[in-house]
Write a protein that holds these residues in place. Structure first.
Motif, PDB file in Angstrom:
ATOM      1  N   PHE A   1      96.613   9.214 123.223  1.00  7.65           N
ATOM      2  CA  PHE A   1      96.033  10.674 123.312  1.00  7.65           C
ATOM      3  C   PHE A   1      94.209  10.342 123.038  1.00  7.65           C
ATOM      4  N   ASP A   2      93.559   9.294 123.513  1.00  7.67           N
ATOM      5  CA  ASP A   2      92.146   8.323 123.663  1.00  7.67           C
ATOM      6  C   ASP A   2      92.689   9.273 124.988  1.00  7.67           C
ATOM      7  N   ARG A   3      93.485   8.787 126.180  1.00 11.49           N
ATOM      8  CA  ARG A   3      93.341   8.949 127.338  1.00 11.49           C
ATOM      9  C   ARG A   3      93.430  10.816 127.627  1.00 11.49           C
ATOM     10  N   TYR A   4      93.681  11.258 127.197  1.00 16.55           N
ATOM     11  CA  TYR A   4      93.750  13.109 127.207  1.00 16.55           C
ATOM     12  C   TYR A   4      92.967  13.649 126.277  1.00 16.55           C
ATOM     13  N   ASP A   5      91.496  12.710 125.449  1.00 14.99           N
ATOM     14  CA  ASP A   5      90.229  13.143 125.720  1.00 14.99           C
ATOM     15  C   ASP A   5      90.323  13.904 124.565  1.00 14.99           C
TER      16      ASP A   5
ATOM     17  N   VAL B   1      93.274  13.188 114.795  1.00 14.27           N
ATOM     18  CA  VAL B   1      92.788  12.689 116.290  1.00 14.27           C
ATOM     19  C   VAL B   1      93.273  15.049 116.334  1.00 14.27           C
ATOM     20  N   GLN B   2      91.770  14.783 117.497  1.00 11.48           N
ATOM     21  CA  GLN B   2      91.997  16.257 117.407  1.00 11.48           C
ATOM     22  C   GLN B   2      91.251  16.622 119.035  1.00 11.48           C
ATOM     23  N   ARG B   3      91.293  17.464 120.006  1.00 14.45           N
ATOM     24  CA  ARG B   3      90.384  18.235 120.688  1.00 14.45           C
ATOM     25  C   ARG B   3      90.457  19.661 121.157  1.00 14.45           C
TER      26      ARG B   3
END
Length: 235
Positions: free
Chosen positions: A210-214, A228-230
């Motif tokens: 998920f880090d890799r997708y901001d 995790v959220q965006r």
């Protein structure tokens, strides 16, 4: 709707039952605003011949074959663990899932190979569709911003792990969410940096993915588990 990808060997590699992270996770700050960000898919390696489809009536048979090939997923879950029916007595998990898929009550980005066989998926949906989150007690102690969407189960056939299938599935889920209006997207996943994590326990993907997708690490809710959220812009 179909997404297609091609590429070279993946950035990590390990045994079928393990995910070996090749680098530590980057530090990701908690956002101080709700500015939407568009999806920025990466070039996914080792994905030649794979395509991403929405899970619906037309792809149900491929999804069901993958689940049956993997013993019902965790001994018969059929990917209803996040749905409200989970835990009810006397139900058929398969029937519940099929009914939801055929009536638009279940969503996933389904990855098919060149032969049309499903090899993985990323389940997504609204909080009403997917209310049964993990680490509920810790989550409710300090609730994060209310999400519009959740990404729940990220599953890959055990013989196809290490080939970028999970990344394709996540990209597909984000694309489908963006095309349905976007909004705040949430997952509860586990970190793997510094440990040799068994893939069969990473049923919600990894925080590093998920880090890799901001996605931003909002709060830790377990020994290795993070919310995790965006915010994803509409397309």
């Amino acid at each position: 709707m179909v997404l297609r990808f091609d590429g070279e060997p993946v950035w990590w590699r390990g045994p079928a039952s393990h995910l070996v992270v090749a680098r530590p996770a980057p530090e990701v700050p908690v956002p101080d605003d709700d500015t939407p960000r568009t999806t920025t898919p990466e070039h996914v390696p080792d994905a030649a011949g794979l395509s991403v489809h929405e899970l619906d009536a037309s792809t149900w048979d491929a999804f069901a074959e993958l689940v049956e090939r993997n013993n019902g997923i965790f001994g018969g879950c059929w990917c209803i663990g996040w749905h409200p029916e989970c835990g009810q007595r006397g139900i058929s998990h398969r029937d519940v899932k099929e009914r939801r898929v055929r009536t638009g009550g279940a969503h996933a980005a389904l990855v098919l190979d060149a032969d049309g066989r499903a090899q993985g998926w990323a389940q997504y949906g609204s909080p009403q569709e997917l209310p049964n989150i993990k680490h509920r007690r810790r989550y409710d102690q300090e609730p994060p911003p209310v999400p519009d969407w959740r990404i729940a189960c990220v599953f890959v056939d055990r013989r196809h792990r290490g080939r970028g299938v999970a990344r394709l599935a996540l990209e597909g889920a984000l694309d489908f969410i963006a095309r349905q209006g976007g909004g705040r997207v949430e997952a509860i996943s586990e970190t793997t940096a510094g440990r040799d994590a068994q893939g069969r326990f990473l049923f919600s993907g990894t925080v590093e993915l998920f880090d890799r997708y901001d996605f931003d690490r909002v709060r830790q809710v377990g020994m290795h588990a993070w919310i995790v959220q965006r915010v994803l812009a509409a397309r």
